[in-house]
Design an enzyme around this catalytic site. Sequence first.
Site, PDB file in Angstrom:
ATOM      1  N   TYR A 113     -61.186  15.352  -5.026  1.00 27.56           N
ATOM      2  CA  TYR A 113     -59.732  15.009  -4.579  1.00 27.56           C
ATOM      3  C   TYR A 113     -58.966  16.674  -4.456  1.00 27.56           C
ATOM      4  O   TYR A 113     -57.819  16.402  -4.059  1.00 27.56           O
ATOM      5  CB  TYR A 113     -58.890  14.130  -5.400  1.00 27.56           C
ATOM      6  CG  TYR A 113     -59.094  14.500  -7.026  1.00 27.56           C
ATOM      7  CD1 TYR A 113     -58.192  15.406  -7.325  1.00 27.56           C
ATOM      8  CD2 TYR A 113     -59.818  13.728  -7.612  1.00 27.56           C
ATOM      9  CE1 TYR A 113     -58.425  15.816  -8.875  1.00 27.56           C
ATOM     10  CE2 TYR A 113     -60.031  14.117  -9.229  1.00 27.56           C
ATOM     11  CZ  TYR A 113     -59.274  15.191  -9.717  1.00 27.56           C
ATOM     12  OH  TYR A 113     -59.384  15.375 -10.971  1.00 27.56           O
ATOM     13  N   HIS A 144     -60.378  16.635 -15.212  1.00 27.90           N
ATOM     14  CA  HIS A 144     -59.331  15.647 -15.991  1.00 27.90           C
ATOM     15  C   HIS A 144     -60.055  15.276 -17.305  1.00 27.90           C
ATOM     16  O   HIS A 144     -59.622  15.788 -18.532  1.00 27.90           O
ATOM     17  CB  HIS A 144     -58.668  14.478 -15.342  1.00 27.90           C
ATOM     18  CG  HIS A 144     -58.194  13.546 -16.414  1.00 27.90           C
ATOM     19  ND1 HIS A 144     -56.797  13.727 -16.812  1.00 27.90           N
ATOM     20  CD2 HIS A 144     -58.608  12.429 -16.906  1.00 27.90           C
ATOM     21  CE1 HIS A 144     -56.599  12.933 -17.756  1.00 27.90           C
ATOM     22  NE2 HIS A 144     -57.440  11.993 -17.861  1.00 27.90           N
ATOM     23  N   ARG A 149     -54.868  23.044 -14.341  1.00 22.45           N
ATOM     24  CA  ARG A 149     -56.283  22.481 -15.281  1.00 22.45           C
ATOM     25  C   ARG A 149     -57.368  22.953 -14.401  1.00 22.45           C
ATOM     26  O   ARG A 149     -57.662  22.582 -13.323  1.00 22.45           O
ATOM     27  CB  ARG A 149     -56.350  21.129 -15.130  1.00 22.45           C
ATOM     28  CG  ARG A 149     -56.936  20.040 -15.948  1.00 22.45           C
ATOM     29  CD  ARG A 149     -57.063  18.730 -15.605  1.00 22.45           C
ATOM     30  NE  ARG A 149     -57.826  18.547 -14.281  1.00 22.45           N
ATOM     31  CZ  ARG A 149     -57.689  17.351 -13.579  1.00 22.45           C
ATOM     32  NH1 ARG A 149     -56.533  16.629 -13.790  1.00 22.45           N
ATOM     33  NH2 ARG A 149     -58.309  17.298 -12.565  1.00 22.45           N
TER      34      ARG A 149
END
Lengths: 432, 360
Positions: free
Chosen positions: B270, B261, B257
């Site tokens: 993160y 998200h 990805r």
Amino acid sequence: MEWKFPDVGEGLHEAQVVAWHVHEGDHVERDAPLLDVETDKSVVTIPSPVAGTVEKVLFREGDTVHVGEVVVVFGGADGVASDDGGRSSGAPAPAAEVSPTVDATASPSAEPSPVVLATPAVRRLARELGVALTEVRGTGERGRVLAEDVRRAAEQRSEPAGGHQPEQVQGAPGQPARARAETVAPVESASETPAVELQPADQRRPLVGVRRRIADNMARAWAHAVHVTVVEELVVDELVALRERINAYLAPQRMSYLPLVVKAVASVLARFPEFNASLDEEAREIVVHAQRHIGIAVDDPEGLLVPVVRDADRRSVRELVTELGRLIEGARQHTLGPADLTGSTFTITNFGSIGGIVATPIINYPNVAILGMGPIRRRAVVRADDRVEPASVMFLSLTFDHRVVDGGAASRFLVALKAMLENPAALLTELV
Amino acid sequence: MPMQAGSMEEQFPLIQRLNEDGELVGELGIVDEQGLVDVYRSMVMLRRFDERAWNLQRQGVIGTYAPFKGQEAAQLGAAYGLGARDWLVPTYRDWAACWARGVPLEHGLFFAKGHPRMGAVPEEARVFPAQVVIAAQTLHGVGLAWSLKLRREAAAALVTFGDGAASQGDTHEAMNFGSVFGVPLIFFCENNHWAISVPLERQMRSETVAQRALAYGMEGFRVDGNDYVAVVNLVHDLAERARRGEGPFLVEAVTYRLGAHTTADDPTKYRASDEEQRWEQRDPIRRLERFLLGRGLLDDAGIAEAEEAALQEVEATLERFRQALEEDPAVLFDHVYAELTPQLAAQRDRFVARAKEVEH
């Protein structure tokens, strides 16, 4: 065309304007950066919804903007059709000029200030009882308002002076929520709530952005780690002399004491690996880190930042001078990315650069320890032969998590660090 | 007892036909060179759409959107590997796959807008409405495939899910049930390495997703999900085998990805940027572009032309989206049931009457 602030997150109520990429009068292309806002989650860049001229900018940097408020007015927009006219998605569309406070008054069902934590069921109960959540002191976790808090607030309100008539609570739904909501205005809420009393000149502002992050981190560290601080006095004449000589050598570059302290800490950590560690509470495991990444607390008007010197033990003093310069400058300019701001295994805070002889720093959770550097000042020192003479003295505070290490180890760590900094020739043995 | 080190990665080797440098390391199989030019152009268009949708959320036009940037090859490979009578059961991130099956791209925006038209999936596309409940669609996929089997239709189904969904109970139940009943289904895991902020190694202890097939007595495959040629050939073969009754199968498409998200997420919080940079080297579009340039099937003018065509197609998509915003709100009742139930018909009448009242 007026552009209203949308919910740029998921269930967002407000954000803080961090920076504008355009000024009034500028021409902007569609999808070009318009402004940055900071939500409680992240800094978000908003691309321009249209191509056109920026006619009016209605919020300044630092302002808090609520979802639904007009942020910018475009003129001569040639791409207006490219959005749906500023209809914000999923967000209520409050009338244009209502302030947040009036907004709560306008609609009984409007959410109160977003800083109030409460479940939907409790919010509903509050509406039914005509209680404004902003007035209720929450007794739940992190101040969450619980059903009993709402009932208590309703009860207190319906209590005539001195009397106790719980039955009236049941009658409370009859009281129009509208009327109650008006008391959201802070000056009126003082009389009944045990929360902070507000005087007319007082201000309330939401805990958002960097401040909120710091608040959360500090509260977490304080709630989890068992903090103990041990302090040691160092006579650092030789360190002072060494720094002067290094600075003469580095000129025109100059360094503070920090690179030397970082170097010494990185070296001592090799002998005390349990201080270069984190506690993984979930796994109930102590993680002893192989690498020595030293976090440096940097004071900034917008709030504390902790950039990280990676592999401090593997850098020369000269390299540390450069790296610390980059990190501290970057922290103040807000140009550091997460790679520079995360992953410390031990932290140093130089509180002495401003003032204060001794401090009890809070651990940079989940690290196990933090070292606080006091200022170097001339003091009277008693020498081994009982002579009293002036010398350069510094206090070092070591705060450690007593769950992971004990006081004896902490004292030994501090003594080892003292030995190295009082006799900086020892640092030579650490050259890489 | 621990497995031998590395055994699972060896047992489920990464299937690749077009490597990171755009070199063909296997057969083209069912695709031809000219077809790859079309796929390249489609990927460019889908990438531009994805970027635009992100901006539309920031501008307040749509709600939360889940970008698929980086997963174009996995999605197009899965969709184009299926036959016309096969079915796709997608998640909320699969707009490229849905589009390849014939679902108009604006459905991605309808979904993010909460527009009822998202339910109006063209029947001939044979695509389920996008599922947002993590892993729930794996059960739907099994049910669908089982019905195909019971009705003796010569058709297969492919259900997509992420690496995060692979940790959900639903997925395990679906795999168990599906394998016990031998349904013609391909479990297609788009392993993009991040379940929101949870990295793969915190999702599972197994080395691969593919090896889970062992536990359910299925065949499992691990394919380079950024390699369109490998994915489309694998899915094509498996769909054929599934139609012959050899299913179900598990495919792990190893991809990444490249974006967040969703629009409510900030991955810089993160994950390290060098990880993203590493995966940008494996970008499916860049890889195909290198291959086509090397073969003389594409040149700078062709790239520019693809970009231009992409922008036009995205504009046309947005235009259709905007027109749908003008629709009568009673469309709310149109795309859930083929025929309205009596209760819903009554609700619809009340809704229309009330809407008229409000107008006055």
